[in-house]
Design an enzyme around this catalytic site. Structure first.
Site, PDB file in Angstrom:
ATOM      1  N   ARG A  21       0.855  -1.206   0.000  1.00  0.00           N
ATOM      2  CA  ARG A  21       0.000   0.000   0.000  1.00  0.00           C
ATOM      3  C   ARG A  21       0.889   1.253   0.000  1.00  0.00           C
ATOM      4  NH1 ARG A  21      -0.773   4.738   2.368  1.00  0.00           N
ATOM      5  NH2 ARG A  21      -0.612   3.842   4.452  1.00  0.00           N
ATOM      6  N   HIS A 215       8.293   7.320   8.817  1.00  0.00           N
ATOM      7  CA  HIS A 215       9.049   7.387   7.564  1.00  0.00           C
ATOM      8  C   HIS A 215      10.462   7.830   7.916  1.00  0.00           C
ATOM      9  CE1 HIS A 215       5.943   6.902   4.321  1.00  0.00           C
ATOM     10  NE2 HIS A 215       5.195   6.941   5.411  1.00  0.00           N
ATOM     11  N   CYS A 246       4.249   9.377   0.403  1.00  0.00           N
ATOM     12  CA  CYS A 246       2.911   9.892   0.116  1.00  0.00           C
ATOM     13  C   CYS A 246       2.959  10.756  -1.131  1.00  0.00           C
ATOM     14  CB  CYS A 246       2.421  10.708   1.307  1.00  0.00           C
ATOM     15  SG  CYS A 246       0.852  11.513   0.977  1.00  0.00           S
TER      16      CYS A 246
END
Ligand code: COA
Ligand code: ZN
Length: 314
Positions: A21, A215, A246
């Site tokens: 994902r 992250h 993102c």
């Protein structure tokens, strides 16, 4: 691997894989559905507590994950592994129900600017929409988790205050989510901030399922994971090889790397239940699949118990 010093606690940590994902959503070329299914099937036997399979977002927004239904339908469901998916709205929830998922992972941002960039709406509108999704999930007996993006900082509006974060945690706790994921979407958190946030959140809601999602954008990823563990957190999102990012956050790069995090926690004596050799094999094959080197330093160097031949003496 043997831990040093030998651990007395063997505390269980729950590892949640997000590569298919968070990792795949920002790729530039489409990864074929059968390759996604094959990777998830391999990961399913590696000891994960949860795998985030895909996202039921608009295919126009995230074309890389347009095959979410086919992937969910195609994978083997290994007992003991929860298969979760990212859900941004009611339409996504209905799509996910049609194929059967173990959890809805809802998403919104603590930062207004990031929420508008990512979800094209104000936070209040997201909250209203997600509240309807939670009602739908409960009527279908599906547990819900809220992933709060930019919980520590936002590249457009700066450091997130603890008050802002707690405000949204309170709102979601009140509508009955099972869990909350505190996300450092663009790697802005530092270990002292993480410790404070984790302590406050857990002491206010000890019964929520807490996940930390880091992250490594500024190299603080594993330090932050360690700070979270030291504050009592036992559940982490991470991405194979460190792939991720993102598409709606300027400068975003990969999640903390699963094999690096597991290697560290295993060496410290924690019980991750992960087969690290299986992960390294999957990570190596993932490099071939995406056609470039992954940020995983462990993949490059090997585990600490890998021995090298001594260089020739002159
Ligand atoms: N699944 C499939 N299609 C969807 C959808 C969903 N969950 N949500 C909206 N759509 C479709 C609508 O049907 C509509 O299609 P049409 O143009 O053919 O009529 C189109 O998308 C636009 O719908 P709208 O309600 O206006 O949505 P939007 O354009 O404001 O987009 C989001 C809102 C949240 C659906 C979209 O921005 C999105 O999916 N973002 C991705 C967020 C994300 O995953 N970010 C990275 C992870 S944090
Ligand atoms: Zn992320």
């Amino acid at each position: 691997m043997t831990s040093y010093p030998p651990s007395k606690t063997h505390k269980r940590l729950y590892i949640q894989e997000v590569v298919t994902r968070d990792g795949f959503q920002a790729e530039s070329s489409f990864i074929p559905t059968e390759q996604k299914i094959a990777l998830i099937n391999r990961l399913s036997h590696a000891g994960y507590a949860k795998i985030e399979v895909s996202s039921f977002t608009s295919p126009k927004a995230i074309p890389m994950l347009a095959d979410a239904e086919a992937v969910m339908k195609g994978i083997e469901r290994v007992p003991g592994v929860e298969y979760t998916v990212l859900i941004p709205n009611l339409k996504g929830a209905e799509r996910a129900i049609s194929v059967g998922v173990d959890e809805f992972n809802l998403v919104m941002s603590v930062s207004e600017a990031h929420n508008r960039a990512n979800l094209k709406m104000a936070r209040e509108d997201s909250f209203a929409a997600l509240s309807s999704v939670i009602v739908l999930a409960h009527s279908n007996k599906i547990p819900t988790n809220i992933s709060l993006s930019t919980s520590f900082g936002c590249p457009m509006s700066g450091i997130t205050s603890l008050d802002d974060l707690m405000y949204w945690i309170d709102r979601f706790a009140a509508v009955g989510v099972r869990g909350v994921t505190i996300c450092d979407t663009t790697g802005m958190a530092n270990p002292a901030q993480v410790q404070k946030v984790c302590e406050v959140a857990q002491s206010k809601y000890p019964d929520l399922q807490w996940t930390l999602h880091f992250h490594n954008t500024r190299g603080m990823g594993l330090a932050n994971a360690l700070a979270a563990v030291n504050s009592g957190i036992d559940r982490f999102d991470s991405s194979l090889g460190g792939l991720g990012g993102c598409p709606y956050a300027p400068g975003a790069t990969g999640n903390i790397c699963t094999e690096e995090m597991v290697h560290m926690f295993d060496l410290m004596g924690f019980d991750t239940q992960i087969d690290i050799d299986a992960l390294l094999a999957c990570s190596k094959d993932l490099q071939s699949l995406i056609g470039r080197t992954l940020p995983s330093q462990l993949l490059m160097a090997g585990k600490v118990d890998k021995l090298y031949a001594a260089p020739c003496q002159p």
